[in-house]
Design a protein around this motif. Structure first.
Motif, PDB file in Angstrom:
ATOM      1  N   ALA A 179       0.818  -1.215   0.000  1.00 39.44           N
ATOM      2  CA  ALA A 179       0.000   0.000   0.000  1.00 39.44           C
ATOM      3  C   ALA A 179       0.846   1.257   0.000  1.00 39.44           C
ATOM      4  CB  ALA A 179      -0.936  -0.001   1.216  1.00 39.44           C
ATOM      5  N   THR A 180       1.928   1.235   0.778  1.00 37.37           N
ATOM      6  CA  THR A 180       2.733   2.449   0.905  1.00 37.37           C
ATOM      7  C   THR A 180       3.704   2.634  -0.249  1.00 37.37           C
ATOM      8  OG1 THR A 180       4.313   1.213   2.271  1.00 37.37           O
ATOM      9  CG2 THR A 180       2.617   2.472   3.411  1.00 37.37           C
ATOM     10  N   SER A 181       3.992   1.570  -0.987  1.00 35.82           N
ATOM     11  CA  SER A 181       4.959   1.690  -2.074  1.00 35.82           C
ATOM     12  C   SER A 181       4.324   1.670  -3.452  1.00 35.82           C
ATOM     13  CB  SER A 181       5.983   0.549  -1.993  1.00 35.82           C
ATOM     14  OG  SER A 181       5.344  -0.704  -2.153  1.00 35.82           O
ATOM     15  N   SER A 182       2.974   1.585  -3.489  1.00 35.21           N
ATOM     16  CA  SER A 182       2.290   1.513  -4.786  1.00 35.21           C
ATOM     17  C   SER A 182       2.566   2.751  -5.618  1.00 35.21           C
ATOM     18  CB  SER A 182       0.784   1.366  -4.574  1.00 35.21           C
ATOM     19  OG  SER A 182       0.097   1.472  -5.792  1.00 35.21           O
ATOM     20  N   ARG A 183       2.783   2.520  -6.896  1.00 38.09           N
ATOM     21  CA  ARG A 183       3.001   3.634  -7.823  1.00 38.09           C
ATOM     22  C   ARG A 183       1.746   3.960  -8.624  1.00 38.09           C
ATOM     23  NH1 ARG A 183       7.102   5.733  -5.273  1.00 38.09           N
ATOM     24  NH2 ARG A 183       8.876   4.330  -5.127  1.00 38.09           N
ATOM     25  N   GLY A 184       0.675   3.250  -8.305  1.00 36.71           N
ATOM     26  CA  GLY A 184      -0.546   3.507  -9.055  1.00 36.71           C
ATOM     27  C   GLY A 184      -1.217   4.787  -8.618  1.00 36.71           C
ATOM     28  N   ASN A 185      -2.378   5.038  -9.217  1.00 36.72           N
ATOM     29  CA  ASN A 185      -3.147   6.217  -8.861  1.00 36.72           C
ATOM     30  C   ASN A 185      -3.532   6.131  -7.394  1.00 36.72           C
ATOM     31  OD1 ASN A 185      -5.624   7.875  -8.459  1.00 36.72           O
ATOM     32  ND2 ASN A 185      -5.306   8.328 -10.610  1.00 36.72           N
ATOM     33  N   GLU A 186      -3.372   7.213  -6.652  1.00 38.41           N
ATOM     34  CA  GLU A 186      -3.647   7.174  -5.213  1.00 38.41           C
ATOM     35  C   GLU A 186      -5.110   6.903  -4.927  1.00 38.41           C
ATOM     36  OE1 GLU A 186      -4.600  11.696  -3.778  1.00 38.41           O
ATOM     37  OE2 GLU A 186      -2.525  11.030  -3.706  1.00 38.41           O
ATOM     38  N   ASP A 187      -5.975   7.078  -5.895  1.00 40.72           N
ATOM     39  CA  ASP A 187      -7.385   6.781  -5.738  1.00 40.72           C
ATOM     40  C   ASP A 187      -7.762   5.531  -6.520  1.00 40.72           C
ATOM     41  OD1 ASP A 187      -8.087   8.852  -4.029  1.00 40.72           O
ATOM     42  OD2 ASP A 187      -8.318  10.262  -5.664  1.00 40.72           O
ATOM     43  N   ASP A 188      -6.885   4.523  -6.535  1.00 39.03           N
ATOM     44  CA  ASP A 188      -7.179   3.348  -7.327  1.00 39.03           C
ATOM     45  C   ASP A 188      -8.513   2.756  -6.899  1.00 39.03           C
ATOM     46  OD1 ASP A 188      -6.848   1.148  -5.332  1.00 39.03           O
ATOM     47  OD2 ASP A 188      -4.768   1.840  -5.281  1.00 39.03           O
ATOM     48  N   CYS A 189      -9.260   2.293  -7.886  1.00 36.29           N
ATOM     49  CA  CYS A 189     -10.658   1.930  -7.646  1.00 36.29           C
ATOM     50  C   CYS A 189     -10.789   0.453  -7.299  1.00 36.29           C
ATOM     51  CB  CYS A 189     -11.503   2.277  -8.870  1.00 36.29           C
ATOM     52  SG  CYS A 189     -11.497   4.043  -9.228  1.00 36.29           S
ATOM     53  N   ALA A 190     -10.381   0.094  -6.100  1.00 37.94           N
ATOM     54  CA  ALA A 190     -10.482  -1.285  -5.646  1.00 37.94           C
ATOM     55  C   ALA A 190     -11.604  -1.418  -4.634  1.00 37.94           C
ATOM     56  CB  ALA A 190      -9.163  -1.719  -5.016  1.00 37.94           C
ATOM     57  N   ASP A 191     -12.144  -2.635  -4.551  1.00 36.88           N
ATOM     58  CA  ASP A 191     -13.123  -2.997  -3.538  1.00 36.88           C
ATOM     59  C   ASP A 191     -14.317  -2.047  -3.531  1.00 36.88           C
ATOM     60  OD1 ASP A 191     -11.477  -5.148  -2.676  1.00 36.88           O
ATOM     61  OD2 ASP A 191     -10.225  -3.700  -1.636  1.00 36.88           O
ATOM     62  N   ASN A 192     -14.577  -1.398  -2.378  1.00 35.90           N
ATOM     63  CA  ASN A 192     -15.763  -0.556  -2.257  1.00 35.90           C
ATOM     64  C   ASN A 192     -15.563   0.863  -2.772  1.00 35.90           C
ATOM     65  OD1 ASN A 192     -17.306  -2.579  -1.065  1.00 35.90           O
ATOM     66  ND2 ASN A 192     -16.434  -2.158   0.950  1.00 35.90           N
ATOM     67  N   PHE A 193     -14.369   1.183  -3.237  1.00 35.67           N
ATOM     68  CA  PHE A 193     -14.159   2.520  -3.773  1.00 35.67           C
ATOM     69  C   PHE A 193     -14.887   2.626  -5.106  1.00 35.67           C
ATOM     70  CE2 PHE A 193     -11.944   6.198  -5.419  1.00 35.67           C
ATOM     71  CZ  PHE A 193     -11.805   6.972  -4.267  1.00 35.67           C
ATOM     72  N   PRO A 194     -15.533   3.770  -5.391  1.00 32.69           N
ATOM     73  CA  PRO A 194     -16.324   3.888  -6.628  1.00 32.69           C
ATOM     74  C   PRO A 194     -15.497   3.595  -7.873  1.00 32.69           C
ATOM     75  CG  PRO A 194     -16.725   5.743  -5.170  1.00 32.69           C
ATOM     76  CD  PRO A 194     -15.584   4.990  -4.569  1.00 32.69           C
ATOM     77  N   LYS A 195     -16.141   2.927  -8.805  1.00 37.67           N
ATOM     78  CA  LYS A 195     -15.519   2.651 -10.092  1.00 37.67           C
ATOM     79  C   LYS A 195     -16.152   3.543 -11.146  1.00 37.67           C
ATOM     80  CE  LYS A 195     -14.233  -2.173  -9.200  1.00 37.67           C
ATOM     81  NZ  LYS A 195     -14.478  -2.151  -7.765  1.00 37.67           N
ATOM     82  N   VAL A 196     -15.367   3.919 -12.117  1.00 43.39           N
ATOM     83  CA  VAL A 196     -15.850   4.773 -13.206  1.00 43.39           C
ATOM     84  C   VAL A 196     -16.176   3.903 -14.407  1.00 43.39           C
ATOM     85  CG1 VAL A 196     -15.293   6.696 -14.728  1.00 43.39           C
ATOM     86  CG2 VAL A 196     -14.446   6.690 -12.369  1.00 43.39           C
ATOM     87  N   THR A 197     -17.352   4.114 -14.975  1.00 43.77           N
ATOM     88  CA  THR A 197     -17.769   3.398 -16.171  1.00 43.77           C
ATOM     89  C   THR A 197     -18.270   4.403 -17.200  1.00 43.77           C
ATOM     90  OG1 THR A 197     -19.143   1.586 -16.994  1.00 43.77           O
ATOM     91  CG2 THR A 197     -20.127   3.068 -15.352  1.00 43.77           C
TER      92      THR A 197
END
Length: 458
Positions: A213-231
């Motif tokens: 989690a602390t070393s991820s280089r992805g978007n800080e708001d990556d859309c995993a689990d219950n976080f909203p997904k964009v369609t």
């Protein structure tokens, strides 16, 4: 500058650290630490009536979801019954050491998030019930109780549950003592970097998840689990993906009762100019309703999807701000707008607050709201993992974090003087937590019985 008008008095420094420590110690003669161990419910106590009252102005069709969430476990019930515990705490003895308090201080109201500077931090992260100038034991009693209830829910023995609560309060006490030795500025700037938390983790699963989690280089708001997904809809426009019953778009039901566009516009005018300039680089794309947490289910809460010119998402949350449960039961008072209470409380307690915090009011209903950035689920899931895999260390981490949050507004030296160097304070709060956990279990049983009775067919 008028120094006296600013709250400072020229050439008058106030008592030194030793004098303040002794003043805190003297409070033990007025409110002995042992008295904090006691809990006796009021004779006319009616927790179900209090819960019913809190549901009167909530969105009706979401009440079954709220009740189901609270009935999931005694700990879920404790989370949803903040008003019940506020009513009970209002009558308990307190030493009078005041601070900005969380007001709903349980284990799930701590967590990891990314600061505006991009650093992963651990902190208090929910402020719907926050209130200034309230005795710190309000938070500590609810926090210790949460530890006990969570431990019992994890099939720990009563002895182990009490030991965990005692260790969590001890971690708080020792952290306050350390903060008391710092200057006010040093204490204010103290943070809890997640990388330091990771370094202390002993559980292999937690260590791997925290490191990822602390070393991820992805978007800080990556859309995993219950976080909203964009369609995309049929016209190619970006929208928030529905995930009922907690995330859905408006229709003609009772959820669609406010002009969200107008609320966002009002929030925009309340942002600092530099943050407003940043937000202008995004365009509002979609708005959906989101039922959050346990205690907040049924209150009005929406998420707004903003997109940059390159379709990079920014999620902002607009949530209704009601009176704090503490204020409703006479624990404290807030004279201003409720949205401002939440925003100012978060800025006071958090080491690095959300730059998008803003307040607004619906002109038709005069209801109060606040805006903030929606947190990342990547770090939120880490918090849940920590609680599940190493409850003791997680509780101690929360205790240290709460100490840092309280020390931003309380005099840590006076508090350290009252708590002292022995385990007397820790033992008292752990004993209270055990008593209140028993009361919470009885309340939970009564709540579930009523829920089952109302759901039964005629």
């Amino acid at each position: 500058m008028n120094i006296e008008a600013s709250g400072c008095v020229a050439n008058q420094r106030g008592p030194d650290r030793r004098t303040r420590y002794l003043a805190g110690k003297a409070l033990r003669q007025i409110i002995p630490r042992a008295t904090l161990a006691e809990f006796a419910p009021a004779a006319n106590r009616d927790p179900i009536a209090i819960i019913d009252e809190t549901e009167r102005d909530r969105i009706a069709f979401l009440l079954p979801l709220r009740r189901t969430s609270m009935a999931a476990s005694p700990h879920a019930f404790l989370r949803g019954a903040a008003d019940v515990m506020a009513a009970d705490l209002a009558t308990q003895p307190a030493p009078g050491i005041r601070a900005q308090v969380c007001g709903d201080c349980h284990l799930m109201n701590f967590g990891a998030f990314v600061s505006p500077e991009g650093h992963a931090l651990f902190d208090v992260n929910d402020f719907d019930e926050t209130l200034p100038d309230v005795d710190v034991t309000i938070d500590l009693r609810r926090f210790a109780t949460s530890v006990v209830v969570a431990a019992l829910g994890a099939d720990k023995s009563k002895g182990a549950a009490r030991s965990m609560a005692r260790a969590a309060i001890q971690a708080y006490r020792l952290a306050v003592t350390e903060l008391a030795a710092l200057s006010p500025l040093q204490a204010w700037n103290t943070r809890m970097p997640l990388r330091d938390v990771v370094a202390t983790l002993r559980n292999r699963v937690l260590h791997a998840a925290a490191h990822a989690a602390t070393s991820s280089r992805g978007n800080e708001d990556d859309c995993a689990d219950n976080f909203p997904k964009v369609t995309e809809d049929a016209d190619g426009a970006c929208r928030i993906e529905d995930k009922p019953p907690r995330l859905f778009h408006f229709d003609d039901n009772a959820a669609n009762q406010f002009d969200v566009d107008g609320l966002l516009a009002a929030a925009f005018t309340n942002l600092p100019p530099h943050v407003a300039s940043l937000l202008r680089r995004y365009c509002l794309s979609d708005i959906a309703f989101k039922a959050v947490g346990v205690g907040s289910v049924g209150t009005y809460c929406t998420i707004a999807l903003f997109l940059s010119p390159d379709d990079e998402p920014l999620f902002l949350q607009v949530k209704e701000a009601k009176r704090s449960a503490l204020e409703r039961f006479g624990v404290g008072a807030w004279p201003g707008a409720q949205g401002a209470r939440v925003v100012e409380g978060q800025r006071m307690m958090q080491a690095a607050s959300d730059i998008f915090l803003a307040t607004m009011r619906d002109p038709a209903s005069q209801r109060e709201f606040y805006m903030r950035q929606l947190k990342t689920r990547r770090l939120g899931n880490l918090t849940e993992l920590m609680q599940r895999h190493d409850l003791l260390d997680y509780a101690k981490l929360c205790g240290r974090t709460l100490a840092r949050a309280h020390a931003r507004s309380a005099d840590a030296t006076i508090l350290a003087g009252y708590m002292g160097k022995s385990a007397a304070f820790d033992d008292a709060l752990a004993s209270f937590a055990m008593l209140y956990a028993q009361q919470n279990a009885r309340d939970y049983k009564a709540f579930c019985a009523k829920r089952d009775a109302t759901r039964a067919p005629p």
